[in-house]
Scaffold this motif. Structure first.
Motif, PDB file in Angstrom:
ATOM      1  N   GLU A  65       4.048   8.484 -11.657  1.00 24.12           N
ATOM      2  CA  GLU A  65       2.679   8.476 -12.184  1.00 24.12           C
ATOM      3  C   GLU A  65       1.875   9.427 -11.311  1.00 24.12           C
ATOM      4  OE1 GLU A  65       2.362   4.020 -12.166  1.00 24.12           O
ATOM      5  OE2 GLU A  65       0.745   4.528 -13.548  1.00 24.12           O
ATOM      6  N   SER A  66       0.983  10.201 -11.918  1.00 21.89           N
ATOM      7  CA  SER A  66       0.178  11.113 -11.115  1.00 21.89           C
ATOM      8  C   SER A  66      -0.762  10.299 -10.243  1.00 21.89           C
ATOM      9  CB  SER A  66      -0.612  12.046 -12.030  1.00 21.89           C
ATOM     10  OG  SER A  66      -1.884  11.495 -12.276  1.00 21.89           O
ATOM     11  N   PRO A  67      -1.140  10.851  -9.092  1.00 24.41           N
ATOM     12  CA  PRO A  67      -2.054  10.138  -8.192  1.00 24.41           C
ATOM     13  C   PRO A  67      -3.333   9.731  -8.888  1.00 24.41           C
ATOM     14  CG  PRO A  67      -1.174  12.064  -7.111  1.00 24.41           C
ATOM     15  CD  PRO A  67      -0.724  12.127  -8.534  1.00 24.41           C
ATOM     16  N   SER A  84      -5.570   6.503   1.904  1.00 29.89           N
ATOM     17  CA  SER A  84      -4.374   6.829   1.126  1.00 29.89           C
ATOM     18  C   SER A  84      -4.743   7.451  -0.204  1.00 29.89           C
ATOM     19  CB  SER A  84      -3.540   5.584   0.895  1.00 29.89           C
ATOM     20  OG  SER A  84      -3.149   5.032   2.117  1.00 29.89           O
ATOM     21  N   ILE A  85      -5.799   6.929  -0.824  1.00 26.80           N
ATOM     22  CA  ILE A  85      -6.224   7.495  -2.116  1.00 26.80           C
ATOM     23  C   ILE A  85      -6.644   8.934  -1.919  1.00 26.80           C
ATOM     24  CG2 ILE A  85      -7.901   7.337  -3.979  1.00 26.80           C
ATOM     25  CD1 ILE A  85      -7.933   4.376  -3.640  1.00 26.80           C
ATOM     26  N   TRP A 118       1.134  -0.724  -3.015  1.00 27.38           N
ATOM     27  CA  TRP A 118       1.052  -2.059  -2.420  1.00 27.38           C
ATOM     28  C   TRP A 118      -0.233  -2.754  -2.871  1.00 27.38           C
ATOM     29  CZ3 TRP A 118      -2.719  -4.245   0.587  1.00 27.38           C
ATOM     30  CH2 TRP A 118      -2.410  -5.511   1.127  1.00 27.38           C
ATOM     31  N   GLN A 169      -5.751   3.235 -12.073  1.00 28.02           N
ATOM     32  CA  GLN A 169      -5.219   1.883 -12.227  1.00 28.02           C
ATOM     33  C   GLN A 169      -5.819   0.955 -11.170  1.00 28.02           C
ATOM     34  OE1 GLN A 169      -0.957   1.642 -11.811  1.00 28.02           O
ATOM     35  NE2 GLN A 169      -0.865  -0.368 -12.758  1.00 28.02           N
ATOM     36  N   LEU A 170      -5.895   1.447  -9.944  1.00 35.34           N
ATOM     37  CA  LEU A 170      -6.454   0.665  -8.845  1.00 35.34           C
ATOM     38  C   LEU A 170      -7.899   0.283  -9.137  1.00 35.34           C
ATOM     39  CD1 LEU A 170      -5.853  -0.413  -6.025  1.00 35.34           C
ATOM     40  CD2 LEU A 170      -6.679   1.725  -5.089  1.00 35.34           C
ATOM     41  N   PRO A 208       1.145   7.465   1.541  1.00 40.41           N
ATOM     42  CA  PRO A 208      -0.100   7.053   0.866  1.00 40.41           C
ATOM     43  C   PRO A 208       0.203   6.421  -0.487  1.00 40.41           C
ATOM     44  CG  PRO A 208      -0.269   9.320   1.644  1.00 40.41           C
ATOM     45  CD  PRO A 208       1.113   8.884   1.940  1.00 40.41           C
ATOM     46  N   ASP A 265      -8.884  -2.116   3.803  1.00 39.44           N
ATOM     47  CA  ASP A 265      -9.565  -1.311   2.786  1.00 39.44           C
ATOM     48  C   ASP A 265      -9.679   0.156   3.196  1.00 39.44           C
ATOM     49  OD1 ASP A 265     -11.853  -3.966   1.739  1.00 39.44           O
ATOM     50  OD2 ASP A 265      -9.806  -3.452   1.131  1.00 39.44           O
ATOM     51  N   ILE A 307      -6.518   1.927   2.599  1.00 44.62           N
ATOM     52  CA  ILE A 307      -6.341   2.167   1.166  1.00 44.62           C
ATOM     53  C   ILE A 307      -7.158   3.380   0.738  1.00 44.62           C
ATOM     54  CG2 ILE A 307      -6.497   1.127  -1.111  1.00 44.62           C
ATOM     55  CD1 ILE A 307      -5.235  -1.104   0.085  1.00 44.62           C
ATOM     56  N   ILE A 364      -2.060  -2.120  -5.482  1.00 46.78           N
ATOM     57  CA  ILE A 364      -2.022  -2.406  -6.913  1.00 46.78           C
ATOM     58  C   ILE A 364      -1.263  -3.714  -7.172  1.00 46.78           C
ATOM     59  CG2 ILE A 364      -1.043  -1.644  -9.111  1.00 46.78           C
ATOM     60  CD1 ILE A 364      -1.870   1.196  -8.386  1.00 46.78           C
ATOM     61  N   LEU A 366      -2.731   6.505 -10.608  1.00 46.54           N
ATOM     62  CA  LEU A 366      -2.692   5.398  -9.655  1.00 46.54           C
ATOM     63  C   LEU A 366      -4.100   4.998  -9.255  1.00 46.54           C
ATOM     64  CD1 LEU A 366       0.256   6.109  -7.203  1.00 46.54           C
ATOM     65  CD2 LEU A 366       0.086   4.313  -8.889  1.00 46.54           C
ATOM     66  N   GLU A 384      -2.787  15.680  -2.185  1.00 51.81           N
ATOM     67  CA  GLU A 384      -1.386  15.983  -2.502  1.00 51.81           C
ATOM     68  C   GLU A 384      -1.263  16.510  -3.919  1.00 51.81           C
ATOM     69  OE1 GLU A 384       1.142  12.778  -0.798  1.00 51.81           O
ATOM     70  OE2 GLU A 384       2.099  12.871  -2.762  1.00 51.81           O
ATOM     71  N   VAL A 408       1.190   2.877  -0.029  1.00 54.00           N
ATOM     72  CA  VAL A 408       0.037   2.050   0.319  1.00 54.00           C
ATOM     73  C   VAL A 408      -0.746   1.679  -0.941  1.00 54.00           C
ATOM     74  CG1 VAL A 408      -2.163   1.981   1.537  1.00 54.00           C
ATOM     75  CG2 VAL A 408      -0.181   2.993   2.630  1.00 54.00           C
ATOM     76  N   VAL A 409      -1.002   2.679  -1.774  1.00 54.14           N
ATOM     77  CA  VAL A 409      -1.760   2.414  -3.000  1.00 54.14           C
ATOM     78  C   VAL A 409      -0.968   1.491  -3.926  1.00 54.14           C
ATOM     79  CG1 VAL A 409      -2.809   3.455  -5.037  1.00 54.14           C
ATOM     80  CG2 VAL A 409      -3.044   4.570  -2.841  1.00 54.14           C
ATOM     81  N   PHE A 425      -2.574  -3.873   4.319  1.00 48.45           N
ATOM     82  CA  PHE A 425      -3.334  -2.648   4.595  1.00 48.45           C
ATOM     83  C   PHE A 425      -4.813  -2.950   4.401  1.00 48.45           C
ATOM     84  CE2 PHE A 425       0.307  -0.136   5.081  1.00 48.45           C
ATOM     85  CZ  PHE A 425       1.208  -0.443   4.077  1.00 48.45           C
ATOM     86  N   SER A 452      -5.693  11.056   0.465  1.00 46.84           N
ATOM     87  CA  SER A 452      -4.573  11.972   0.702  1.00 46.84           C
ATOM     88  C   SER A 452      -3.722  12.161  -0.537  1.00 46.84           C
ATOM     89  CB  SER A 452      -3.718  11.551   1.892  1.00 46.84           C
ATOM     90  OG  SER A 452      -3.530  10.184   1.922  1.00 46.84           O
ATOM     91  N   LEU A 453      -3.669  11.154  -1.380  1.00 46.46           N
ATOM     92  CA  LEU A 453      -2.942  11.306  -2.639  1.00 46.46           C
ATOM     93  C   LEU A 453      -3.593  12.377  -3.506  1.00 46.46           C
ATOM     94  CD1 LEU A 453      -1.822   7.940  -4.258  1.00 46.46           C
ATOM     95  CD2 LEU A 453      -0.429   9.851  -3.537  1.00 46.46           C
TER      96      LEU A 453
END
Lengths: 190, 276
Positions: free
Chosen positions: A61-63, A45-46, B79, A69-70, B73, A39, A42, B81, A66, A52, B76-77, A37, A48-49
């Motif tokens: 884990e809550s978005p 996705s962050i 992945w 963590q990322l 999503p 950047d 990514i 990580i 995540l 959400e 994807v995230v 994927f 939309s998370l």
């Protein structure tokens, strides 16, 4: 008579559960290794998370966790690259073998240490025991951009011979810093 | 007469009922297990089919394949990580890795003997007001304070590099001694003596040829703490030993000086020395 039937079923259940675990790991490895994927994907996705999350978080884990963590992983990685001077341009790994507590992965890595570029591949064997995971590198192949430099060819061939990936990076790091220092000093006197 | 007989019949009926219940419970258990086996078989077959599809998807396509179903999503995230964690694992393999902390950095120095990764050590540094060591997991016999005094304030990279040299050399010496004890125990007489830094090894060993064994005494001193080869080697045999043995001792001195200990033993064990 019935007891032995029970035992037969129970044995089969255990072997099926192990097989399922192995197959799941193989499947997930392949998914991870064959997807990519960008950047932007990514970032999207962050986003939309987070949207959400306005709804609910279902016990995963809550978005936000995540995302945190990322970001923490990205800052650590960027710090390490800046600090050590080792920048990885590309990295791919492929699980070649997965049995019981033994995993073998083939890694392909390219990058540079300061101004010296490298490309390498190796096999990494990991074995899980009760307390720890052991790691062994084999089949190490290294290609350096500056192949004419005899100092470099010396530590490269020694590393390949013995599979000494760690020693290669330590030597490369020291050499690259010295090389960089020398280059700058040279420029200074031009 | 009649009552006793009735009691007997009651007892028998009771036993039969218990047996009946047991056999029914057993049947239920078996049925449950059978169902579970079916369920797992289906799951396993399903996974095999999925893997098969995965394989086929790879065939004939160059480069990258993306999941035909649009990934969520979250997937994807997750992945990304996993991807970043892989990258950090690679840094572990280079010898210096770490992570940022609230007040500084926690470095991880990994060690290896050739391709085998061994212990890793942590060094938690604070960066303000100046660089200091907050805590660490280094063994006490590594001269940490000495090295820190020299380099910590002026050149952290150099500080870590020197520490890495010390740690890798220590671990390398220890590994060689361990390998010797593990793979050549029949040739070692008594115990192999070593200090905690593993830079002084003293042991007795035998070399056999045909039916005779010849005892040797070895002392290896590694004065350079950043090196995993000894700086001084003494190998001696009995004072009344024949000249050929003395020559062998001298040859072993050379071997131990230039080769890893377990490799040196490998070379003279497999060579099958002829003493005649």
């Amino acid at each position: 008579m019935d007891d032995s039937n029970c035992q037969i079923y129970e044995d089969e259940i255990q072997s099926l559960e192990e097989e399922i675990k192995l197959l799941t790991e193989k499947y997930e490895d392949k998914q991870q290794e064959s997807t990519f994927f960008s950047d932007e994907e990514i970032l999207m996705s962050i986003k939309s998370l987070q949207e959400e999350f306005q709804g609910e978080s279902k016990g995963h884990e809550s978005p936000l966790d995540l995302k945190a963590q990322l970001e923490s992983l990205e800052t650590d990685l960027s710090f390490l690259m800046k600090f050590t001077g080792i920048q990885f341009r590309s990295h791919s790994k492929k699980t070649v073998e997965r049995t019981g507590n033994r995993t073998v992965q083939k890694h392909r890595l390219s990058g540079n240490c300061h101004s010296l570029s490298f490309q390498l591949e190796f096999h990494l064997l990991e074995m899980q025991s009760a307390e720890s995971v052991s790691a062994v590198v084999t089949d190490l192949h290294i290609v350096m951009a500056s192949a004419e430099d005899s100092d470099i060819t010396k530590f490269v061939s020694r590393a390949e011979e013995r599979g000494s990936l760690l020693t290669f990076f330590r030597s490369l790091s020291t050499y690259a810093e010295w090389y960089e220092h020398r280059r700058r000093t040279f420029l200074h006197f031009k | 007469g009649v009552f006793a007989h009735l009691e007997l019949l009651e007892a028998q009926a009771y036993k039969a009922a218990v047996k009946q219940e047991e056999s029914e419970q057993q049947k239920e258990k078996l049925a449950g297990l059978r169902a579970r086996v079916q369920e797992l078989r289906l799951q396993r077959d399903d996974l095999r089919a999925k893997l098969d599809l995965q394989q086929k998807g790879q065939l004939g396509k160059e480069g990258v394949v993306s999941d035909p179903a649009q990934p969520s999503p979250r997937a994807v995230v997750e992945w990304k990580i996993k991807n970043l964690m892989s990258m950090l694992q690679v840094f572990y393999l280079t010898g210096i890795s770490g992570k940022l902390t609230k007040r500084g950095v926690c470095f991880c120095i990994s060690t290896a003997y050739e391709g085998t990764y061994l212990d890793s050590y942590h060094l938690d540094l604070l960066t303000k007001p100046e660089v200091q060591i907050y805590r660490h997991s280094l063994p006490v016999f590594i001269p940490l304070q000495q090295i820190a005094k020299k380099y910590l304030q002026t050149d952290i990279r150099r500080f870590l590099a020197v520490l890495s040299d010390h740690l890798n050399a220590y671990v390398g010496r220890r590994y060689q001694a361990d390998q010797l004890q593990e793979h050549f125990s029949e040739q070692i007489e008594g115990t192999l003596q070593r200090n905690s830094l593993c830079n002084l090894l003293v042991f007795n060993y035998n070399v056999s040829s045909t039916s005779k064994t010849f005892p040797f005494h070895a002392r290896l001193l590694y004065r350079d703490l950043c090196c995993s080869l000894p700086t001084e080697v003494d190998v001696s045999c009995a004072s009344d030993a024949p000249a050929a043995l003395a020559e062998m001792a001298a040859a072993h001195v050379g071997l131990f000086r230039r080769m890893a200990l377990h490799k040196a033993f490998s070379s003279f064990s497999s060579a099958g020395e002829s003493m005649d």
